[in-house]
Enzyme design. Structure first.
Site, PDB file in Angstrom:
ATOM      1  N   GLN A  82     -32.099   7.401 -15.989  1.00  0.00           N
ATOM      2  CA  GLN A  82     -31.420   6.183 -16.446  1.00  0.00           C
ATOM      3  C   GLN A  82     -32.143   5.578 -17.645  1.00  0.00           C
ATOM      4  OE1 GLN A  82     -28.979   3.662 -14.437  1.00  0.00           O
ATOM      5  NE2 GLN A  82     -30.423   1.950 -14.261  1.00  0.00           N
ATOM      6  N   HIS A 169     -33.742  -3.817 -24.234  1.00  0.00           N
ATOM      7  CA  HIS A 169     -33.395  -4.393 -22.927  1.00  0.00           C
ATOM      8  C   HIS A 169     -34.208  -5.675 -22.671  1.00  0.00           C
ATOM      9  CE1 HIS A 169     -32.453  -4.549 -18.671  1.00  0.00           C
ATOM     10  NE2 HIS A 169     -31.681  -3.493 -18.787  1.00  0.00           N
ATOM     11  N   GLU A 276     -28.977  -8.085 -24.070  1.00  0.00           N
ATOM     12  CA  GLU A 276     -29.526  -6.851 -24.641  1.00  0.00           C
ATOM     13  C   GLU A 276     -28.692  -6.376 -25.832  1.00  0.00           C
ATOM     14  OE1 GLU A 276     -29.090  -4.327 -21.238  1.00  0.00           O
ATOM     15  OE2 GLU A 276     -29.771  -5.902 -19.899  1.00  0.00           O
TER      16      GLU A 276
HETATM   17  O1  TA6 Z   1     -29.090  -4.200 -17.972  1.00  0.00           O
HETATM   18  C1  TA6 Z   1     -28.089  -3.276 -17.818  1.00  0.00           C
HETATM   19  C2  TA6 Z   1     -28.484  -2.233 -16.796  1.00  0.00           C
HETATM   20  O2  TA6 Z   1     -27.913  -1.002 -17.144  1.00  0.00           O
HETATM   21  C3  TA6 Z   1     -28.045  -2.665 -15.410  1.00  0.00           C
HETATM   22  O3  TA6 Z   1     -26.931  -1.906 -14.970  1.00  0.00           O
HETATM   23  C4  TA6 Z   1     -29.286  -2.427 -14.550  1.00  0.00           C
HETATM   24  O4  TA6 Z   1     -29.290  -1.111 -14.068  1.00  0.00           O
HETATM   25  C5  TA6 Z   1     -30.385  -2.692 -15.569  1.00  0.00           C
HETATM   26  O5  TA6 Z   1     -29.928  -2.038 -16.740  1.00  0.00           O
HETATM   27  C6  TA6 Z   1     -31.764  -2.277 -15.132  1.00  0.00           C
HETATM   28  O6  TA6 Z   1     -31.884  -0.884 -15.126  1.00  0.00           O
HETATM   29  P1  TA6 Z   1     -33.303  -0.250 -14.630  1.00  0.00           P
HETATM   30  O7  TA6 Z   1     -33.159   1.227 -14.797  1.00  0.00           O
HETATM   31  O8  TA6 Z   1     -34.365  -0.832 -15.514  1.00  0.00           O
HETATM   32  O9  TA6 Z   1     -33.474  -0.713 -13.212  1.00  0.00           O
END
Ligand code: TA6
Length: 302
Positions: A82, A169, A276
């Protein structure tokens, strides 16, 4: 008066003569602290954020590249974790450049730019395997008296085209989420990732308020140059102006925070809002040798 810059094996920090400061981990080139001249912390950092390079930092400004979230149906990035590998790789500190005004009276218009680099040669084997493309990133953090600018230059160092997404972010620190509103997103279409199924809708005329778990990808109608303003109790706290990044993600985990091991205190969702700046709708394509640049300019107060 001197701008004080220090560089250790794991961190780089800078303090302006007027007191503003920034601290950056080489891990992920993650900004973990940004303070104003009075020493007030502007970013939210979880009390359980890992700062030992064991996992992405929960707070500050983690960097997202080459994919936002996960993209299972995007073959080229479908094997990446992710938000990609940028926030969990060790960046190099490339150096600093300062601009100090001669007027020693008010501390002048001093500012400092800190540059960080990440390229294929810095990547661990797993990331290289998951995304086998030649690339180079230069991430610049500029601390000034008015605010903080973060910009990224993405270069295709390979010999074939590839595409990416990128996003900053940012976890902004606020006092009470119930008193917060975000303007500049009016009439913007947004993808709501909280609703099932994910829906696309248009935001109402007024500012956005946070009354529950929120996870939205806005494409502000005003374009990157139109400010997105985070206000609290009627006071402007932050203004964000983007360059070449069309999307704005607004996220607050609300009570789901208690199920995130590195989110502390669990009630801390009341003291943060992620707004973000990024290029995350669709993909930016770079031919071999081409570069792309995007940035956000965050100013505090009005
Ligand atoms: O801020 C958007 C996002 O994609 C949310 O869906 C949430 O998953 C956040 O990022 C945090 O992601 P992480 O992988 O840092 O827990």
């Amino acid at each position: 008066a001197q701008i004080n810059i220090s560089h250790s094996n794991s961190r780089v920090s800078a303090v302006l003569p007027t007191g503003e400061s920034v601290e950056i981990l080489l891990y992920g080139a993650t900004i973990i602290s940004w303070k104003d001249a009075q020493g007030n912390e502007k970013l939210w950092l979880s009390e359980k954020a890992k700062l030992d390079a064991s996992k992405a930092v929960r707070g500050g400004i983690p960097l997202v590249f080459p994919v936002f979230g996960t993209a299972p149906d995007h073959e080229a990035t479908s094997k990446l974790p992710q938000h990609g590998f940028a926030r969990t790789s060790r960046w190099e500190f490339l150096g600093k450049s300062t601009s100090e005004s001669s007027s020693s009276t008010d501390g002048g218009d001093s500012s400092v730019k800190l540059d960080f680099g990440l390229s294929t040669s810095n990547l661990d084997e797993a990331s290289k395997k998951a995304w086998p493309h030649g690339f180079g990133l230069i991430y610049s953090v500029t601390l000034g008296r008015e605010g903080l600018t973060t910009s990224i230059v993405v270069r295709n160092e390979g010999d074939t085209a590839w595409e990416f997404q990128t996003l900053m972010h940012t976890y902004f620190r606020i006092n009470d989420i119930a008193a917060v509103s975000v303007s500049g997103l009016e009439q913007s279409s947004y993808i709501d990732k909280v609703t099932v199924p994910i829906s696309t809708t248009t935001s109402p005329a007024g500012p956005v308020t946070i009354t529950g778990k929120t996870d939205r990808v806005y494409t502000p109608a005003g374009g990157p140059g139109a400010p997105v303003v985070i206000s609290e109790g009627g006071q402007n706290k932050f203004s964000i102006i983007r360059d070449n990044m069309n999307e704005v993600v607004v996220w607050n985990p609300w009570v789901d925070a208690k199920s995130m091991a590195d989110f502390a205190p669990a009630e801390g969702y009341k003291n943060m809002i992620c707004v973000e700046a990024g290029a995350v709708k669709g993909w930016q394509k770079l031919e071999a040798g081409e570069t792309w640049e995007g940035s956000q300019v965050i100013t505090t107060g009005n």
